[in-house]
Motif scaffolding. Structure first.
Motif, PDB file in Angstrom:
ATOM      1  N   THR A 105       0.812  -1.220   0.000  1.00  0.00           N
ATOM      2  CA  THR A 105       0.000   0.000   0.000  1.00  0.00           C
ATOM      3  C   THR A 105       0.843   1.267   0.000  1.00  0.00           C
ATOM      4  O   THR A 105       0.391   2.316  -0.437  1.00  0.00           O
ATOM      5  N   MET A 106       2.077   1.167   0.487  1.00  0.00           N
ATOM      6  CA  MET A 106       2.929   2.350   0.569  1.00  0.00           C
ATOM      7  C   MET A 106       3.312   2.867  -0.824  1.00  0.00           C
ATOM      8  O   MET A 106       3.731   4.010  -0.983  1.00  0.00           O
ATOM      9  N   TYR A 107       3.134   2.018  -1.835  1.00  0.00           N
ATOM     10  CA  TYR A 107       3.479   2.393  -3.204  1.00  0.00           C
ATOM     11  C   TYR A 107       2.271   2.887  -4.006  1.00  0.00           C
ATOM     12  O   TYR A 107       2.403   3.822  -4.797  1.00  0.00           O
ATOM     13  N   ASP A 108       1.100   2.247  -3.833  1.00  0.00           N
ATOM     14  CA  ASP A 108      -0.021   2.639  -4.699  1.00  0.00           C
ATOM     15  C   ASP A 108      -1.162   3.366  -3.987  1.00  0.00           C
ATOM     16  O   ASP A 108      -2.084   3.848  -4.645  1.00  0.00           O
ATOM     17  N   PHE A 109      -1.112   3.507  -2.661  1.00  0.00           N
ATOM     18  CA  PHE A 109      -2.183   4.222  -1.950  1.00  0.00           C
ATOM     19  C   PHE A 109      -1.971   5.745  -1.850  1.00  0.00           C
ATOM     20  O   PHE A 109      -2.897   6.506  -2.120  1.00  0.00           O
ATOM     21  N   PRO A 110      -0.781   6.225  -1.435  1.00  0.00           N
ATOM     22  CA  PRO A 110      -0.650   7.638  -1.069  1.00  0.00           C
ATOM     23  C   PRO A 110      -1.014   8.644  -2.154  1.00  0.00           C
ATOM     24  O   PRO A 110      -1.568   9.706  -1.859  1.00  0.00           O
ATOM     25  N   ASN A 111      -0.710   8.346  -3.419  1.00  0.00           N
ATOM     26  CA  ASN A 111      -0.896   9.344  -4.474  1.00  0.00           C
ATOM     27  C   ASN A 111      -2.036   9.024  -5.433  1.00  0.00           C
ATOM     28  O   ASN A 111      -2.131   9.623  -6.507  1.00  0.00           O
ATOM     29  N   ASP A 112      -2.907   8.097  -5.044  1.00  0.00           N
ATOM     30  CA  ASP A 112      -4.025   7.740  -5.906  1.00  0.00           C
ATOM     31  C   ASP A 112      -5.149   8.770  -5.767  1.00  0.00           C
ATOM     32  O   ASP A 112      -5.803   8.865  -4.731  1.00  0.00           O
ATOM     33  N   LYS A 113      -5.364   9.548  -6.813  1.00  0.00           N
ATOM     34  CA  LYS A 113      -6.333  10.643  -6.764  1.00  0.00           C
ATOM     35  C   LYS A 113      -7.766  10.145  -6.602  1.00  0.00           C
ATOM     36  O   LYS A 113      -8.582  10.768  -5.907  1.00  0.00           O
ATOM     37  N   THR A 114      -8.092   9.031  -7.241  1.00  0.00           N
ATOM     38  CA  THR A 114      -9.442   8.476  -7.117  1.00  0.00           C
ATOM     39  C   THR A 114      -9.711   8.055  -5.682  1.00  0.00           C
ATOM     40  O   THR A 114     -10.784   8.312  -5.130  1.00  0.00           O
ATOM     41  N   MET A 115      -8.716   7.423  -5.066  1.00  0.00           N
ATOM     42  CA  MET A 115      -8.852   7.026  -3.665  1.00  0.00           C
ATOM     43  C   MET A 115      -9.049   8.244  -2.774  1.00  0.00           C
ATOM     44  O   MET A 115      -9.892   8.251  -1.877  1.00  0.00           O
ATOM     45  N   GLN A 116      -8.278   9.280  -3.031  1.00  0.00           N
ATOM     46  CA  GLN A 116      -8.392  10.497  -2.233  1.00  0.00           C
ATOM     47  C   GLN A 116      -9.783  11.104  -2.327  1.00  0.00           C
ATOM     48  O   GLN A 116     -10.352  11.544  -1.326  1.00  0.00           O
ATOM     49  N   THR A 117     -10.356  11.106  -3.526  1.00  0.00           N
ATOM     50  CA  THR A 117     -11.706  11.648  -3.726  1.00  0.00           C
ATOM     51  C   THR A 117     -12.749  10.808  -2.998  1.00  0.00           C
ATOM     52  O   THR A 117     -13.649  11.351  -2.344  1.00  0.00           O
ATOM     53  N   ILE A 118     -12.621   9.488  -3.110  1.00  0.00           N
ATOM     54  CA  ILE A 118     -13.558   8.586  -2.423  1.00  0.00           C
ATOM     55  C   ILE A 118     -13.516   8.820  -0.920  1.00  0.00           C
ATOM     56  O   ILE A 118     -14.564   8.938  -0.262  1.00  0.00           O
ATOM     57  N   ILE A 119     -12.308   8.913  -0.363  1.00  0.00           N
ATOM     58  CA  ILE A 119     -12.154   9.090   1.087  1.00  0.00           C
ATOM     59  C   ILE A 119     -12.667  10.454   1.526  1.00  0.00           C
ATOM     60  O   ILE A 119     -13.379  10.563   2.533  1.00  0.00           O
ATOM     61  N   ARG A 120     -12.318  11.488   0.786  1.00  0.00           N
ATOM     62  CA  ARG A 120     -12.794  12.833   1.147  1.00  0.00           C
ATOM     63  C   ARG A 120     -14.324  12.902   1.151  1.00  0.00           C
ATOM     64  O   ARG A 120     -14.931  13.399   2.102  1.00  0.00           O
ATOM     65  N   ASN A 121     -14.945  12.403   0.100  1.00  0.00           N
ATOM     66  CA  ASN A 121     -16.404  12.433   0.026  1.00  0.00           C
ATOM     67  C   ASN A 121     -17.038  11.613   1.141  1.00  0.00           C
ATOM     68  O   ASN A 121     -18.032  12.020   1.748  1.00  0.00           O
ATOM     69  N   GLN A 122     -16.458  10.457   1.399  1.00  0.00           N
ATOM     70  CA  GLN A 122     -16.955   9.582   2.466  1.00  0.00           C
ATOM     71  C   GLN A 122     -16.904  10.306   3.811  1.00  0.00           C
ATOM     72  O   GLN A 122     -17.880  10.336   4.565  1.00  0.00           O
ATOM     73  N   TYR A 123     -15.742  10.891   4.089  1.00  0.00           N
ATOM     74  CA  TYR A 123     -15.543  11.549   5.384  1.00  0.00           C
ATOM     75  C   TYR A 123     -16.419  12.788   5.524  1.00  0.00           C
ATOM     76  O   TYR A 123     -17.058  13.001   6.571  1.00  0.00           O
ATOM     77  N   GLU A 124     -16.489  13.611   4.491  1.00  0.00           N
ATOM     78  CA  GLU A 124     -17.264  14.852   4.577  1.00  0.00           C
ATOM     79  C   GLU A 124     -18.768  14.611   4.595  1.00  0.00           C
ATOM     80  O   GLU A 124     -19.529  15.477   5.043  1.00  0.00           O
ATOM     81  N   ASN A 125     -19.176  13.417   4.158  1.00  0.00           N
ATOM     82  CA  ASN A 125     -20.594  13.057   4.250  1.00  0.00           C
ATOM     83  C   ASN A 125     -20.943  12.432   5.596  1.00  0.00           C
ATOM     84  O   ASN A 125     -22.058  11.956   5.802  1.00  0.00           O
ATOM     85  N   GLY A 126     -19.964  12.436   6.507  1.00  0.00           N
ATOM     86  CA  GLY A 126     -20.206  11.929   7.852  1.00  0.00           C
ATOM     87  C   GLY A 126     -20.225  10.419   7.944  1.00  0.00           C
ATOM     88  O   GLY A 126     -20.680   9.852   8.944  1.00  0.00           O
TER      89      GLY A 126
END
Length: 233
Positions: A105-126
């Motif tokens: 995960t240290m190679y393909d998780f940190p800079n994945d833009k799609t993952m970042q969008t999914i997490i941000r939306n998930q978190y901001e939607n409570g």
């Protein structure tokens, strides 16, 4: 029926060529707990397709009872060959987004833009975001709509630098996860004794420190999901 998204790595080796991948128990315990509840589970990865397993996680001393049962389950092993890509699930709604660990995960998780969008939306939607061990690296570069890092001033945990030393991976890993979390303003917590269970909850963010936290992380996530569901109704 609650919907669960489990995100796993596609990376099967360090830059040195040494094998790595998903740490099996960091998937199986959450998967098993969700399956027992009858939840709808989707397994996804940055590119989709096959999920490599870190051979270290299959050794007798690390392969716990639940993980062993899944490792001998042919239908589960087939599931690992056909994960959905993050792009495929990016417009779906989930009650939980869970980032499983493993050094890959240290190679393909940190800079994945799609993952970042999914997490941000998930978190901001409570809705709930959970991560364990090196899976926490997927939170590193997630920024909220206000431009600040999601983890700023949040209590969380993840694999410690001392644990990397114990695992003899300090020279293999691409960066120091613990330092990275702190640099982004996280209130980093860790177990008093390395390689023992530690779970941290901060609102709808739940993190587990290491593979030994797999069972407890799954239990806590299920408990929080039930509590949120009860509060909703």
């Amino acid at each position: 029926m609650l919907k669960i998204l489990i995100i796993v790595t596609n990376i099967n080796s360090y830059t040195s060529g040494k094998e790595t991948g998903l740490w099996l128990s960091e998937l199986t315990h959450l998967y098993h707990a969700a399956k027992e509840k009858g939840y709808d589970i989707t397994t996804s990865s940055p590119n989709g397709g096959n999920i490599p397993i870190d051979p270290e996680s299959l050794k007798p001393l690390t392969l716990d009872k639940i993980s062993k049962s899944y490792w001998s389950d042919t239908s589960f092993l087939e599931l690992l060959k056909y994960s959905k890509s993050l792009f495929e699930v990016s417009n779906e709604a989930f009650d939980l987004v869970y980032l499983a660990g493993g050094h890959g995960t240290m190679y393909d998780f940190p800079n994945d833009k799609t993952m970042q969008t999914i997490i941000r939306n998930q978190y901001e939607n409570g809705k709930m975001v959970a991560a364990i061990c090196h899976g926490v690296s997927g939170l590193l570069n997630v920024k909220l709509s206000n431009g600040e890092f999601l983890m700023k001033d949040k209590k969380l945990t993840g694999f410690s630098w001392f644990e990397e030393s114990l695992a003899r991976r300090k020279k293999e890993v691409p960066f120091n996860l613990e330092a990275g979390l702190k640099e982004r303003g996280a209130d980093y917590k860790k177990a008093f004794i390395p390689m023992t269970s530690k779970v941290v909850v901060d609102g709808n963010l739940i993190t587990g420190q290491n593979p030994f936290s797999s069972k407890q992380t799954a239990k806590r996530v299920m408990k929080e999901l039930e509590r949120q569901t009860q509060n909703k109704y």
